[in-house]
Enzyme design. Structure first.
Site, short mmCIF file in Angstrom:
data_model
loop_
_atom_site.label_atom_id
_atom_site.label_comp_id
_atom_site.label_asym_id
_atom_site.label_seq_id
_atom_site.Cartn_x
_atom_site.Cartn_y
_atom_site.Cartn_z
CG HIS A 63 58.90 57.09 17.84
ND1 HIS A 63 57.94 58.07 17.98
CD2 HIS A 63 60.03 57.61 18.37
CE1 HIS A 63 58.48 59.12 18.56
NE2 HIS A 63 59.76 58.87 18.81
CD GLU A 73 56.97 61.49 17.00
OE1 GLU A 73 57.73 61.21 16.06
OE2 GLU A 73 57.30 62.26 17.92
N GLY A 111 58.79 65.55 22.95
CA GLY A 111 58.61 66.84 22.30
C GLY A 111 57.90 67.88 23.15
CD GLU A 160 61.55 57.65 22.58
OE1 GLU A 160 62.57 58.35 22.51
OE2 GLU A 160 60.68 57.63 21.69
CE LYS A 188 60.95 62.67 17.18
NZ LYS A 188 60.01 63.06 18.23
CG ASN A 238 63.61 59.82 15.74
OD1 ASN A 238 63.60 59.88 14.52
ND2 ASN A 238 62.54 59.52 16.46
CB SER A 290 61.82 66.57 26.84
OG SER A 290 60.62 66.84 26.13
P1 PGA Z 1 62.18 64.51 21.82
O1 PGA Z 1 61.84 63.18 20.99
O2 PGA Z 1 63.61 64.41 22.24
O3 PGA Z 1 61.90 65.61 20.85
O4 PGA Z 1 61.25 64.53 22.97
C1 PGA Z 1 62.38 61.94 21.37
C2 PGA Z 1 61.85 60.88 20.45
O5 PGA Z 1 60.77 61.05 19.90
O6 PGA Z 1 62.51 59.84 20.24
#
Ligand code: PGA
Length: 239
Positions: free
Chosen positions: A92, A94, A167, A161, A11, A9, A200
């Site tokens: 997601h 976010e 993140g 998730e 983003k 992803n 992560s």
């Molecule tokens: P990350 O994000 O690996 O940076 O934690 C995963 C995601 O948002 O799908």
């Protein structure tokens, strides 16, 4: 056993042609048929990936359920299909946090996607507060029950998730991931739903996490931006 999945992803990163080209140049040597490697770039970069690496799957980070009309800034399912995109990431955290997407809004997108031939990849996860209150599975059931009402889980994939893990560098324990994925498999009630872990994940924890029950692969954010690390994740996931 399903082919293992490693889905990147991007983003709001990898914004220029030069960045993508440089990235792919480093990553190319690590690509293998043994792992289902997929990119979720900004939609404008889909064409670039397609022209340089036609065999590489590239899917959408989001889509609207509206077919057309006065919805400024949205991207329709028809547009995705026109770009040969077959999957869309939905729900997601976010999107939920910054754009106020509710489970009902995600459900509306699921319905539209399934009806029109896009396979949804639906993200679910508990917040830190829910985790600390011992309500992880209840939080997941609250989300999944809304989606179960509108479609068969065989038509979608799921990404677990945990919000606190995205993140942050903070991952759940192996036991927590195994427990949640096994519970999700039971809830989905079918092997056709692929269940990814996201939050992560990286080249260091992937070799361990991929061995856990019902972990079919990873949805990767930050670690996917570094082609060397992501390349190591490909090897770890294939092993
Ligand atoms: P990350 O994000 O690996 O940076 O934690 C995963 C995601 O948002 O799908």
């Amino acid at each position: 056993m399903v082919k293992r999945l490693l889905w990147a992803n991007f983003k709001l990163n990898m914004s220029t042609k030069a960045q993508i080209a440089e990235y792919m140049q480093v990553l190319a040597a690590s690509l293998t048929d043994e792992v289902d490697v997929v990119f979720f770039p900004q939609l404008t970069q889909v064409g670039l990936l397609a022209s340089v690496y036609p065999d590489l799957a590239r899917w959408a980070q989001n889509v609207t359920h509206h077919a057309n009309g006065a919805y400024t800034g949205e991207v329709s399912i028809a547009t995705l299909l026109d770009l040969w995109i077959q999957y869309a990431l939905l729900g997601h955290s976010e999107r939920r946090q910054y754009y106020g997407e509710t489970d009902q809004a995600v459900a509306a997108k699921i319905i539209a996607c399934v009806e029109q031939g896009i396979r949804p990849v639906v993200c679910v996860g508990e917040t830190l507060e829910e985790r600390e209150a011992g309500k992880t599975l209840a939080a997941l059931e609250r989300q999944l029950s809304v989606y179960k009402e509108v479609c068969s889980f065989a038509s979608l994939d799921l990404a677990y998730e945990p919000v606190r893990a995205i993140g942050t560098g903070l991952t759940p324990t192996n036991e927590d991931i195994a427990e949640v994925h096994t519970w999700m498999r039971g809830y989905a009630g079918t092997e056709k739903t692929r269940i990814l872990y996201g939050g992560s994940s990286n080249d260091v924890n992937a070799p361990t996490f991929i061995q856990l029950p019902n972990v079919d692969g990873f949805l990767v954010g930050w670690a996917a931006l570094d082609p060397v690390k992501f390349g190591k994740m490909i090897s770890a996931t294939a092993a």
